[in-house]
Design a protein around this motif. Sequence first.
Motif, mmCIF file in Angstrom:
data_model
loop_
_atom_site.group_PDB
_atom_site.id
_atom_site.type_symbol
_atom_site.label_atom_id
_atom_site.label_comp_id
_atom_site.label_asym_id
_atom_site.label_seq_id
_atom_site.Cartn_x
_atom_site.Cartn_y
_atom_site.Cartn_z
ATOM 1 N N SER A 72 -30.471 8.695 9.907
ATOM 2 C CA SER A 72 -30.720 8.595 11.354
ATOM 3 C C SER A 72 -31.632 7.428 11.694
ATOM 4 O O SER A 72 -31.540 6.861 12.783
ATOM 5 C CB SER A 72 -31.294 9.901 11.890
ATOM 6 O OG SER A 72 -32.522 10.193 11.248
ATOM 7 N N SER A 73 -32.504 7.034 10.761
ATOM 8 C CA SER A 73 -33.381 5.888 11.022
ATOM 9 C C SER A 73 -32.559 4.605 11.187
ATOM 10 O O SER A 73 -32.928 3.719 11.974
ATOM 11 C CB SER A 73 -34.407 5.726 9.904
ATOM 12 O OG SER A 73 -33.766 5.516 8.663
ATOM 13 N N LEU A 74 -31.446 4.493 10.467
ATOM 14 C CA LEU A 74 -30.560 3.340 10.612
ATOM 15 C C LEU A 74 -29.924 3.336 11.996
ATOM 16 O O LEU A 74 -29.841 2.291 12.644
ATOM 17 C CB LEU A 74 -29.481 3.352 9.532
ATOM 18 C CG LEU A 74 -28.375 2.297 9.645
ATOM 19 C CD1 LEU A 74 -28.955 0.892 9.615
ATOM 20 C CD2 LEU A 74 -27.351 2.475 8.545
ATOM 21 N N LEU A 75 -29.506 4.496 12.471
ATOM 22 C CA LEU A 75 -28.912 4.586 13.809
ATOM 23 C C LEU A 75 -29.909 4.145 14.871
ATOM 24 O O LEU A 75 -29.565 3.415 15.802
ATOM 25 C CB LEU A 75 -28.439 6.008 14.088
ATOM 26 C CG LEU A 75 -27.418 6.602 13.125
ATOM 27 C CD1 LEU A 75 -27.099 8.030 13.511
ATOM 28 C CD2 LEU A 75 -26.175 5.758 13.076
ATOM 29 N N GLU A 76 -31.155 4.589 14.724
ATOM 30 C CA GLU A 76 -32.196 4.217 15.686
ATOM 31 C C GLU A 76 -32.456 2.713 15.652
ATOM 32 O O GLU A 76 -32.626 2.081 16.696
ATOM 33 C CB GLU A 76 -33.470 4.988 15.389
ATOM 34 C CG GLU A 76 -33.347 6.474 15.652
ATOM 35 C CD GLU A 76 -34.496 7.279 15.064
ATOM 36 O OE1 GLU A 76 -35.434 6.682 14.476
ATOM 37 O OE2 GLU A 76 -34.450 8.516 15.199
ATOM 38 N N GLN A 77 -32.485 2.135 14.445
ATOM 39 C CA GLN A 77 -32.741 0.709 14.318
ATOM 40 C C GLN A 77 -31.585 -0.117 14.887
ATOM 41 O O GLN A 77 -31.801 -1.115 15.571
ATOM 42 C CB GLN A 77 -32.990 0.355 12.856
ATOM 43 C CG GLN A 77 -33.615 -0.991 12.663
ATOM 44 C CD GLN A 77 -34.118 -1.187 11.251
ATOM 45 O OE1 GLN A 77 -33.819 -0.410 10.359
ATOM 46 N NE2 GLN A 77 -34.873 -2.247 11.051
ATOM 47 N N LEU A 78 -30.341 0.300 14.616
ATOM 48 C CA LEU A 78 -29.187 -0.384 15.198
ATOM 49 C C LEU A 78 -29.228 -0.316 16.721
ATOM 50 O O LEU A 78 -28.996 -1.316 17.406
ATOM 51 C CB LEU A 78 -27.888 0.227 14.685
ATOM 52 C CG LEU A 78 -27.453 -0.136 13.274
ATOM 53 C CD1 LEU A 78 -26.313 0.763 12.823
ATOM 54 C CD2 LEU A 78 -27.046 -1.598 13.198
ATOM 55 N N ASP A 79 -29.520 0.863 17.258
ATOM 56 C CA ASP A 79 -29.601 1.051 18.702
ATOM 57 C C ASP A 79 -30.633 0.103 19.308
ATOM 58 O O ASP A 79 -30.359 -0.581 20.296
ATOM 59 C CB ASP A 79 -29.937 2.512 19.005
ATOM 60 C CG ASP A 79 -29.949 2.804 20.486
ATOM 61 O OD1 ASP A 79 -28.883 2.709 21.121
ATOM 62 O OD2 ASP A 79 -31.048 3.109 21.019
#
Length: 123
Positions: A72-79
């Motif tokens: 989920s940290s990757l999703l937040e960073q991409l966002d």
Amino acid sequence: MASGTHIYDLTLLLDPAVEAERREQIVADVADLIDRTGEFIGRHDWGTRQTTYEVRKHPEADYHLIQFRGPSSLLEQLDHNLKITDGVLRFRIIKLRPGTPEPPDLRPSATAVVPEPEPVEAQ
């Protein structure tokens, strides 16, 4: 292997008015971020297409689909990164259900017109 077990689709709509090198750099930066903290699965470049409605006053966009796994940290960073990147008109990250079919091949060369068969003359 990434800790995330779900496969995600990232659909990117890039501004076609931006130079091609910059658009490629945006996609490469996204792929690099995914490689660092997740697992890159695939990339589909669908080219410049007409949008159904104008997106930020643009009638067309350069479409890209990136599939990956990640936490989920990757999703937040991409966002976060895509929200502040110039040249990105719109993006969407969705989690795929198990058994979801492969994305269609929408490249212009893949959707070429098939010639019609020649008519058969009656004897």
